[in-house]
Design a protein around this motif. Structure first.
Motif, short mmCIF file in Angstrom:
data_model
loop_
_atom_site.label_atom_id
_atom_site.label_comp_id
_atom_site.label_asym_id
_atom_site.label_seq_id
_atom_site.Cartn_x
_atom_site.Cartn_y
_atom_site.Cartn_z
N UNK A 1 2.30 12.20 3.16
CA UNK A 1 3.44 11.98 2.28
C UNK A 1 4.63 11.63 3.17
N UNK A 2 5.37 10.57 2.87
CA UNK A 2 6.46 10.16 3.77
C UNK A 2 7.59 11.17 3.78
N UNK A 3 8.23 11.30 4.95
CA UNK A 3 9.44 12.08 5.06
C UNK A 3 10.62 11.12 4.95
N UNK A 4 11.72 11.59 4.37
CA UNK A 4 12.84 10.70 4.05
C UNK A 4 14.12 11.23 4.68
N UNK A 5 14.89 10.32 5.28
CA UNK A 5 16.18 10.65 5.85
C UNK A 5 17.28 10.22 4.88
N UNK B 1 0.83 -1.21 0.00
CA UNK B 1 0.00 0.00 0.00
C UNK B 1 0.87 1.25 0.00
N UNK B 2 2.04 1.16 0.64
CA UNK B 2 2.94 2.31 0.70
C UNK B 2 3.53 2.65 -0.66
N UNK B 3 3.36 1.76 -1.65
CA UNK B 3 3.83 2.02 -3.01
C UNK B 3 2.70 2.51 -3.91
N UNK B 4 1.59 2.88 -3.30
CA UNK B 4 0.48 3.45 -4.06
C UNK B 4 -0.53 2.45 -4.54
N UNK C 1 10.22 -1.08 -0.51
CA UNK C 1 9.74 0.25 -0.11
C UNK C 1 10.92 1.20 0.11
N UNK C 2 11.98 0.69 0.77
CA UNK C 2 13.17 1.52 1.01
C UNK C 2 13.78 1.99 -0.31
N UNK C 3 13.79 1.11 -1.30
CA UNK C 3 14.34 1.46 -2.60
C UNK C 3 13.55 2.60 -3.25
N UNK C 4 12.26 2.71 -2.91
CA UNK C 4 11.38 3.66 -3.56
C UNK C 4 11.10 4.90 -2.72
N UNK C 5 11.75 5.05 -1.56
CA UNK C 5 11.38 6.12 -0.62
C UNK C 5 11.43 7.52 -1.24
N UNK C 6 12.52 7.85 -1.92
CA UNK C 6 12.63 9.19 -2.49
C UNK C 6 11.54 9.42 -3.53
N UNK C 7 11.28 8.42 -4.36
CA UNK C 7 10.24 8.55 -5.37
C UNK C 7 8.86 8.67 -4.71
N UNK C 8 8.62 7.91 -3.66
CA UNK C 8 7.32 7.97 -2.97
C UNK C 8 7.06 9.39 -2.47
N UNK D 1 8.64 12.23 -3.51
CA UNK D 1 8.65 13.20 -4.60
C UNK D 1 7.33 13.22 -5.36
N UNK D 2 6.74 12.02 -5.55
CA UNK D 2 5.49 11.94 -6.30
C UNK D 2 4.25 11.94 -5.41
N UNK D 3 4.46 12.17 -4.11
CA UNK D 3 3.31 12.36 -3.21
C UNK D 3 2.50 11.12 -2.93
N UNK D 4 3.16 9.94 -2.89
CA UNK D 4 2.44 8.71 -2.55
C UNK D 4 2.26 8.66 -1.04
#
Length: 579
Positions: A211-215, A164-167, A192-199, A201-204
């Motif tokens: 929208x997730x925050x990324x470290x 679900x976290x991948x949209x 999911x970790x591989x996609x964090x920045x994309x998630x 950036x694209x507002x998933x």
């Protein structure tokens, strides 16, 4: 467009009659050029309906990302001869070879027909309704991963075939029991970790509708309001010329840890959830591998490609070889998530007899797919079991308000409270098993900040003041500890700062769950002491060369280890859990 009133839907569809066609005849296939006329039409649509249904802004503002001259497709029932894949193929042919949209569509259909002759194709996610795979009746269900049924296991939750976290809000599997759903979610975290920045950036949005925050080691992404984000870059880790050259390439490395092997398992698990049940008997070894009961020292590379359009939700195409044993793998999959696609085969299928492991054995196989989907795929290793941080290469434009540069000491780079919860855990040295140095391994050390503030003429005596700070973040699903450590050295007055260091260290702990009791809020005291010891040693690795030729060259933090474990410092260590 199901969220809109019929009148709004009609207005949206009628726009295509007034957009500028890409070329003569392209309107039949939904191909258009973005220009000033397009912008005016969309602005008028927004003004007309935004007070009635604010979600119209999501539609109109998608176009705001386009520049004059950019090409886009509108795929509706008006143009049933083209789908997403055909549109991408036609766009690529038009841009690179100046081939007309009509000719490109014809060529695509011919190539796809050839592929269809060899493979039975199952597509998921391209319908406008939810899709459920497997047995509807609970009492008849058999879990695809453990082989158990009721009453031995329960099926109270319907599993998302793609996280679900991948949209994913459309693809579900009935035949994944609650135990396996929870257990296998750990390997899904690596995808999911591989996609964090994309998630981000694209507002998933995540399950909390945020929208997730990324470290990251050199950046972070933070929310600004409900639907807006901003990327902050650490000034010290940018090219020295960034002020005069504000556009540059940068590799963003996130703080999460993952393994390529588990990432591949997560991709394959999606296929197990979705593939028709008639094929499952051929995948027994594959499922045993996903469950950790079969080790594969070598697995075939997966391929990925960044696409010029963003998929609104995940698409999965499963290609099943109609003639197994013909020199091609039995099952090939293309998964699209946002702007990236992964293409991979399913390992350990009985028909394949272990033939397709090395990249060399797949050269001819991939050629069939390159003809339809292009040959710009990039190989990604899937065999590595070592932990590493996912990264993404981006082009930074500091003239864009999305980016902002700040010193690494800025508070914005602290872990956000929405994902990091501080809990006081009592150290207990009795109720936990013993832990050895080999059970905890350093996987990454990041120097966040270091500075010598003042030189002195004599060696620093040890009665000078040390201000130490340590915070331990537990990421239980990855057996990982993330440690923030700061050491500030002051003179005997405790007023004048001499030098300081701030580092972040990531540890992987074998069987971490054995050393923490979340219910009792207790953690192994021996584990914390071992973490402190290794942290001091890693800090010294940075300090020794940096303090060389200074009046502090003799300083070794590890010399203070015994004093620290017997002092009140241990009571001040903050221990938290990622939520």
């Amino acid at each position: 467009m199901d969220n809109y009133l019929p009148e709004i839907q009609q207005d949206i569809l009628s726009l295509s009659n007034r957009f500028t066609p890409l070329c003569i005849g392209s309107e039949h296939y939904g191909g258009y050029v973005y220009n000033d006329k397009t912008k005016l039409l969309l602005d008028s649509l927004e003004m007309k309906w935004k007070s009635v249904n604010a979600s119209i802004l999501k539609f109109t503002r998608w176009f705001h990302k386009l520049q004059n001259g950019d090409v886009f497709f509108i795929l509706t029932d008006k143009n049933p001869d083209i789908d997403h894949d055909a549109a991408l193929y036609a766009l690529n042919e038009y841009n690179k070879k100046n081939i007309s949209i009509e000719e490109s569509i014809k060529k695509y259909k011919t190539l796809f027909a050839t592929l269809s002759e060899k493979y039975k194709i199952y597509s998921y996610g391209k319908k406008t309704v939810k899709e459920f795979v497997g047995e509807k009746q609970k009492s008849k269900r058999v879990c695809r991963f453990c082989g158990k049924s009721m009453p031995d296991v329960s099926f109270n939750h319907i599993a998302h075939a793609v996280g679900e976290s991948l949209g994913n809000h459309r693809l579900f599997c009935y035949e994944e029991c609650d135990i396996c759903n929870g257990r296998l979610s750990q390997i899904e975290q690596d995808l999911t970790a591989m996609m964090d920045v994309r998630r981000a950036t694209f507002g998933v949005k995540n399950k909390k509708k945020d929208i997730p925050e990324v470290e990251g080691d050199n950046f972070c992404i933070r929310r600004k309001g409900k639907d807006d984000i901003k990327m902050y870059l650490k000034e010290e880790m940018l090219p020295s010329t960034y002020k005069t050259n504000p556009v540059f390439d940068l590799r963003l490395e996130t703080s999460k840890l993952m393994t390529n092997h588990n990432f591949y398992k997560a991709l394959v698990k999606i296929t197990i959830d979705l593939i028709p049940s008639e094929y499952l008997p051929h995948l027994r070894n594959t499922i045993a591998w996903i469950n950790g009961k079969l080790g594969l020292p070598k697995t075939p590379s997966c391929l990925f490609m960044v696409f010029p359009y963003v998929a609104p939700h995940p698409y999965v195409d499963i290609y099943v070889n109609k003639k197994p044993g013909n020199g091609h793998p039995f099952i090939t999959v293309i998964l699209r998530i946002l702007d990236i696609a992964y293409m991979y085969i399913i390992p350990e299928v009985d028909f394949d007899k272990g033939l397709f492991v090395s990249d060399e054995t797949l050269i001819n196989h991939w050629l069939d797919f390159y003809k339809v989907y292009g040959d710009e795929w990039i190989k990604q290793d899937t065999s590595c079991i070592n932990y590493s941080s996912p990264f993404i290469d981006v082009t930074v434009d500091l003239q864009n308000d999305f980016f902002e540069v700040r010193p690494s000491s800025n508070m914005v780079f602290n872990y956000p409270t929405s994902t990091y919860k501080i809990e006081k855990m009592e150290m207990n040295e009795v109720d936990f098993p013993s832990i050895g140095s080999n059970d905890i391994n350093v996987v990454k050390v990041t120097l966040n900040n270091f500075r010598v503030f003042r030189q002195i003429s004599i060696k620093l005596p040890y009665n000078y003041t040390m201000r130490l700070y340590m915070k331990i973040a537990i990421r239980k699903e990855q057996n990982t500890l993330i440690v923030e450590f700061q050491d500030m050295q002051y003179d005997h007055t405790d007023q004048i700062q001499l030098f300081g260091i701030y580092i972040t260290i990531r540890f992987v702990v074998n069987n971490l769950q054995n050393y923490i009791s979340y219910d009792k809020k207790q953690i192994s005291g021996d584990l914390v002491k071992l973490v402190l010891e290794k942290t001091l040693l890693e800090a010294d690795k940075f300090l020794i060369p940096k303090l060389n030729n200074t009046s502090y060259s003799h300083v070794r933090l590890i010399d203070q280890y015994q004093n620290l474990i017997n002092s009140e410092f241990m009571d001040k260590v903050k221990i938290g859990v990622y939520q």
